[in-house]
Every structure is written in C-alpha cells, then in structure tokens.
Design an enzyme around this catalytic site. Structure first.
Site, mmCIF file in Angstrom:
data_model
loop_
_atom_site.group_PDB
_atom_site.id
_atom_site.type_symbol
_atom_site.label_atom_id
_atom_site.label_comp_id
_atom_site.label_asym_id
_atom_site.label_seq_id
_atom_site.Cartn_x
_atom_site.Cartn_y
_atom_site.Cartn_z
ATOM 1 N N LYS A 152 -11.435 -15.654 2.201
ATOM 2 C CA LYS A 152 -11.597 -14.203 2.330
ATOM 3 C C LYS A 152 -10.730 -13.452 1.314
ATOM 4 O O LYS A 152 -11.213 -12.563 0.613
ATOM 5 C CB LYS A 152 -11.211 -13.764 3.743
ATOM 6 C CG LYS A 152 -10.938 -12.280 3.866
ATOM 7 C CD LYS A 152 -10.338 -11.935 5.230
ATOM 8 C CE LYS A 152 -9.728 -10.563 5.276
ATOM 9 N NZ LYS A 152 -8.340 -10.486 4.823
ATOM 10 N N PRO A 196 2.647 -0.040 2.103
ATOM 11 C CA PRO A 196 2.551 0.845 0.941
ATOM 12 C C PRO A 196 1.862 0.164 -0.242
ATOM 13 O O PRO A 196 1.757 -1.065 -0.267
ATOM 14 C CB PRO A 196 4.014 1.151 0.610
ATOM 15 C CG PRO A 196 4.805 0.027 1.188
ATOM 16 C CD PRO A 196 4.024 -0.489 2.373
ATOM 17 N N ILE A 197 1.412 0.973 -1.223
ATOM 18 C CA ILE A 197 0.846 0.377 -2.452
ATOM 19 C C ILE A 197 1.623 0.877 -3.682
ATOM 20 O O ILE A 197 1.081 0.975 -4.779
ATOM 21 C CB ILE A 197 -0.676 0.634 -2.586
ATOM 22 C CG1 ILE A 197 -1.013 2.121 -2.545
ATOM 23 C CG2 ILE A 197 -1.468 -0.128 -1.548
ATOM 24 C CD1 ILE A 197 -2.421 2.414 -3.082
ATOM 25 N N ASP A 198 2.906 1.201 -3.457
ATOM 26 C CA ASP A 198 3.717 1.734 -4.555
ATOM 27 C C ASP A 198 3.816 0.775 -5.745
ATOM 28 O O ASP A 198 3.864 1.224 -6.901
ATOM 29 C CB ASP A 198 5.127 2.094 -4.048
ATOM 30 C CG ASP A 198 5.817 0.908 -3.384
ATOM 31 O OD1 ASP A 198 5.248 0.344 -2.427
ATOM 32 O OD2 ASP A 198 6.908 0.518 -3.842
ATOM 33 N N GLN A 199 3.830 -0.536 -5.495
ATOM 34 C CA GLN A 199 3.966 -1.493 -6.611
ATOM 35 C C GLN A 199 2.674 -1.566 -7.437
ATOM 36 O O GLN A 199 2.727 -1.782 -8.646
ATOM 37 C CB GLN A 199 4.343 -2.891 -6.105
ATOM 38 C CG GLN A 199 5.662 -2.935 -5.372
ATOM 39 C CD GLN A 199 6.822 -2.429 -6.228
ATOM 40 O OE1 GLN A 199 7.033 -2.894 -7.346
ATOM 41 N NE2 GLN A 199 7.552 -1.458 -5.716
ATOM 42 N N ILE A 228 7.572 -10.629 6.426
ATOM 43 C CA ILE A 228 6.670 -9.881 5.527
ATOM 44 C C ILE A 228 6.230 -8.570 6.177
ATOM 45 O O ILE A 228 6.250 -7.516 5.542
ATOM 46 C CB ILE A 228 5.402 -10.724 5.172
ATOM 47 C CG1 ILE A 228 5.772 -12.156 4.736
ATOM 48 C CG2 ILE A 228 4.544 -10.017 4.130
ATOM 49 C CD1 ILE A 228 6.419 -12.326 3.399
ATOM 50 N N CYS A 256 -5.957 -4.049 8.535
ATOM 51 C CA CYS A 256 -5.210 -4.269 9.777
ATOM 52 C C CYS A 256 -3.916 -3.460 9.792
ATOM 53 O O CYS A 256 -3.280 -3.277 8.766
ATOM 54 C CB CYS A 256 -4.871 -5.752 9.896
ATOM 55 S SG CYS A 256 -6.320 -6.803 10.033
ATOM 56 N N ARG A 309 -8.788 -3.186 3.608
ATOM 57 C CA ARG A 309 -7.561 -3.061 2.839
ATOM 58 C C ARG A 309 -7.837 -3.327 1.355
ATOM 59 O O ARG A 309 -7.344 -2.640 0.468
ATOM 60 C CB ARG A 309 -6.584 -4.099 3.396
ATOM 61 C CG ARG A 309 -5.333 -4.259 2.664
ATOM 62 C CD ARG A 309 -4.228 -3.466 3.298
ATOM 63 N NE ARG A 309 -3.035 -3.455 2.482
ATOM 64 C CZ ARG A 309 -2.338 -2.377 2.256
ATOM 65 N NH1 ARG A 309 -2.679 -1.216 2.756
ATOM 66 N NH2 ARG A 309 -1.247 -2.434 1.516
#
Ligand code: EPU
Length: 428
Positions: A22, A122-125, A326, A116, A92
């Site tokens: 997946k 976050p998606i800052d990176q 994580i 989920c 996601r």
C-alpha cells in the site's frame, strides 16, 4: 455500510498470499504524473486508496485503466488542475501529488491530506524541501499552493526522518536543474521501490535505502513497466495473527529482510518463524512470553505493526510494554481491546499489557487502519463473536482480507449494518 463479524478462537492453518505494498502504491501512482509516456504498474493491492488515486489521476486528465492489479497510466494529456477538496482529503498520501505535480508542471494546488488520526502529522519537512528546490509554498484555506519559475537542485537536511518527505522531495527533484542531496533521509523499502520506478523512467538517483540520497535532475522522464514490492505491513499482520492462532501458516510473496525486527520479536516470544526466499512460515508455541516493543524508523520495529502486535501480547505470559516513538496517539485500539477483556493500560506513549488473558468477543470500532488490523487479530483470538465497525479504515489498506483469512480456516464475514447501527456508530 458494512461491519465485519468474526467467530473466533479457531486455529488457523494453510497458506496466505501478500499483496503489493500500500505505502509504495500510493507513491508510485502519483509518480506516473512525471512521465511523458505511458507507465504500467503491476501487482497493485485491491484497496480503496488505489482506486481514489486512480480517480485523482483521471481528474487531472490522465487516461487510466486498472485491471487484474495492473494500472496503466497515460499521463501525456494531464494538466495541473487544482485539487483543493474532495477525494484528496480521503487519504494521507495525496500529499505525493504535490511533489509529482510540482516536478512536472512547476505548480500545484492540493488540499491538506486526510488519513488516519495518529496524533499530529505535520508536513513541514515536505514544504521545507519544496522551498529549498525553489518553490513558493502557501497555505490558503486548507489547501497548499505550490509554484516555481524553475526548480533547482539543493542540499536538504531533514530535521525529522520522514518517509513522506523523502519520497515527496525525490518526486519534485528528479526533473529539477542540477543536483539534489537529501540528508537524514528515511530508509524504508517503499523509498527504494519509488526510486526504482523513477530510475526506470530515466531519473538519476543514487543512495535510496540509505540516509543520503543523491539526485541528478534530468530533462525528461519516459514511460516504463514496474512491479511493486510486497506489502511488509500486511505480511507482518499475517505473521502476528499466525503467531496468535496459527497451527502452521505459510505466508507467501514476502521479502523476509523487510521484516527482520518483527521476526526477531516473534522468536523472542517463543514463536516458530522460518524464512525462505520469499516465504515465511509461522507456528504458535505452546506458551508465548511477554516482550517489550519500541517502534523506530526502518529497520527498527515498524509503528504500523505495534497495534496488531498489542493484540497478540494479550495472550503472552507476563507484562509487555509497547512504546511508539513515531506517533504520540496511536493507541485508540486499546480501549476496544479492553472491551474484549484485555488487561492493558496506556501511560504516555506506551501501552502496558499484562497476560495471558482469554479475549472475549465484543462489539468494537476500528478508529484507524492498523487499529482495525489489531481488532481483526483480537477477534480471531477471542471466544465468541466479535463485531467490528469502521470497516472503511480496514478497506483502505488490506486487500481482500475476508477471503484471505477464510482461506486459513477463519470464520469471518461482512454484514450490512442497519440504519440504527449506522446512527449509533456515528454518535459514538
Ligand atoms: N513528521 C514531521 N514533519 C513532516 C513529516 C513527518 O514532523 O514533515 C513526523 C510525523 O509527525 C511522524 C514522523 O515524522 O511523527 C514520521 O512520519 P512520516 O513522514 O515518516 O510518516 P508518513 O510518511 O506520513 C508513512 C506511512 C505511514 C507510516 C509512517 C511511518 C504512507 C502513506 N504512510 O507515513 O503508514 O506509519 O510512514 O513509517 O506511506 C499506515 O500504513 O497505517 C501508515 C500510517
């Protein structure tokens, strides 16, 4: 809407086949946007994330067919259509459309991703990487706007080891001018799989699977044919349920090296695990002992398997501590396991499980994909009938689960929910 029912406590035996990964599929499909000519991906899992991504490629003008787990994408007439709402919010991994569309069109508008709820995600990176490559990135009313006059290779150090950011930056960088270096990159097998596809398309990538990835931008990417890797998390789920109830289960289409941490933990518990070229055999021991689990980035113990493993640990002798480093809130399955008679409590980022107990069938709800897998395993272990709602989460990630488990001798089936049950589920 359907629910899942399991009549548990029966031994499982036989052979079960793992589908395509997946978490590779959801990156490989957006990656096809970068090609100028048709791409074929073989061995895709039959899951809702794949069909949603197919629809999204069609929304931007792609010609896509999906048959017999094979997707054929002709990306030549795609355009950079904004995708601020709708289907992008359902998964996601829609964030990979950002890197792929930025890489091909130098612009994209993508709604902030769903997926989920496991605590803050976050998606800052990702954004740090896109900006380093020369993109202007803004967040307007819940959608990310990306635009660049030109993308230029850069040296990018990830402050957090992130699978998504590593892949997304690769997607944006393969056609950028010059060289990109991603430092502190994630090393998960899915990253190697995406790099393999991009390389077959003509990209120049070195070091995928290590923590430094070097990319030399190319002008054009062409179509190719790619076979996806097997799903290590689905395989791990099958290993865990076989350790719980297996009277000899052969798991087929696996890369055992992807699962070394899980194999080690099962053996530490006293479970028989034998590996061969692309199969793993698992048999439960007379008694299994408690073990501690700490999730880590690859090749450490995968966070995606800590929830399923918790179900198994309820049957182990002694106290196990499962710590997720994580995600801070990946413990929504614990309340449901307690309903089924598990002796378990959550303290901070850890679940403390004391066993052995005999789980009992109950009505439970899957709050996310791997919580769903945990409840299916618990249902297979429990005496009596377990009813699981929230099936849409399980369908996002497990291909033909009911058929596969029935093949091992499980008694598991889907049933239509009544109006009243749907109302009750929504309000709980
Ligand atoms: N993070 C940041 N900033 C970022 C990106 C990530 O702080 O910009 C943090 C996250 O909040 C998290 C950690 O870094 O604490 C790791 O996140 P990562 O980016 O690696 O996760 P992801 O790419 O969003 C993928 C899988 C997840 C899996 C994780 C970790 C996909 C689509 N999803 O997510 O899979 O748990 O890697 O291995 O590939 C699942 O399959 O059930 C699932 C949730």
């Amino acid at each position: 809407m359907e629910k899942l029912k399991i009549a548990g406590a029966y031994p499982l035996k036989g052979q079960i086949r793992v589908s395509g990964a997946k978490n590779s599929a959801v990156a490989l499909i957006p990656a096809t946007i970068l090609a100028e000519s048709p791409v074929t991906i073989e061995g895709l899992p039959d899951i809702s994330d794949v069909s949603i991504l197919k629809d999204l490629l069609e929304e931007i003008g792609g010609k896509v067919t999906l048959e017999d787990q094979m997707m054929h994408v002709d990306p030549s007439s795609m355009v950079s259509m904004p995708l601020p709402n709708g289907k992008v919010k359902k998964l996601r991994a829609s964030y990979y459309l950002m890197g792929a569309m930025l890489g091909r069109f130098k612009k994209a508008v993508i709604g902030l991703p769903g997926g989920c709820h496991l605590g803050p995600r976050p998606i800052d990176q990702h954004i740090k990487g896109f900006e380093a490559l020369g993109a202007k990135v803004t967040n307007e009313q819940g959608a990310i706007y990306l635009r660049a006059d030109e993308l230029r290779g850069a040296r990018i150090y990830l402050d957090v080891v992130s699978v998504g950011a590593t892949i997304n930056i690769m997607l944006a960088a393969v056609k950028a001018k010059g060289k990109t270096i991603i430092e502190n990159a994630a090393k998960e097998p899915e990253i190697i799989d995406v790099a393999t596809l991009l390389t077959s398309m003509g990209a120049k990538i070195k070091g995928a699977g290590t923590d430094v990835i070097r990319i030399e931008g190319v002008e054009e990417l062409k179509g190719c044919r790619h076979t996806i890797i097997p799903d290590r998390i689905e395989a791990g789920t099958f290993m865990i349920l076989s350790a719980a109830m297996g009277d000899g289960v052969l798991i087929d289409n696996v890369i055992p090296q992807h699962l070394e941490s899980v194999i080690a933990k099962l053996r530490e518990m006293g479970v028989t695990v034998e590996t061969s070229y692309d199969q793993i055999f698992v048999r439960r021991g007379e008694k299994v002992k408690a073990v501690d689990i700490k999730t880590l980035v690859h090749p450490g113990f995968p966070t995606d398997l800590q929830q399923p493993f918790s179900s198994l640990l309820t049957s182990a002798e002694g106290t196990s501590v499962v710590t997720d480093t994580i995600y801070s809130a990946r413990f929504k399955h614990i309340d449901e396991l307690r309903r089924m008679n598990a002796n378990v409590k959550v303290e901070g980022r850890s679940a403390i499980i004391t066993g052995p107990v005999q789980l009992q069938g109950a009505k439970v709800k899957a709050s996310d994909l791997r919580a769903g897998a945990a409840l299916v395993i618990a249902g297979l272990m429990a005496e009596g009938v377990t009813e699981i709602t929230g099936l849409e989460h399980i369908d996002r990630g497990y291909s033909n689960l009911v058929e596969k488990l029935n093949g091992l001798g499980a008694t598991i089936w889907r049933e239509k929910m009544t109006e009243e049950e749907i109302e009750q589920m929504k309000s709980s």
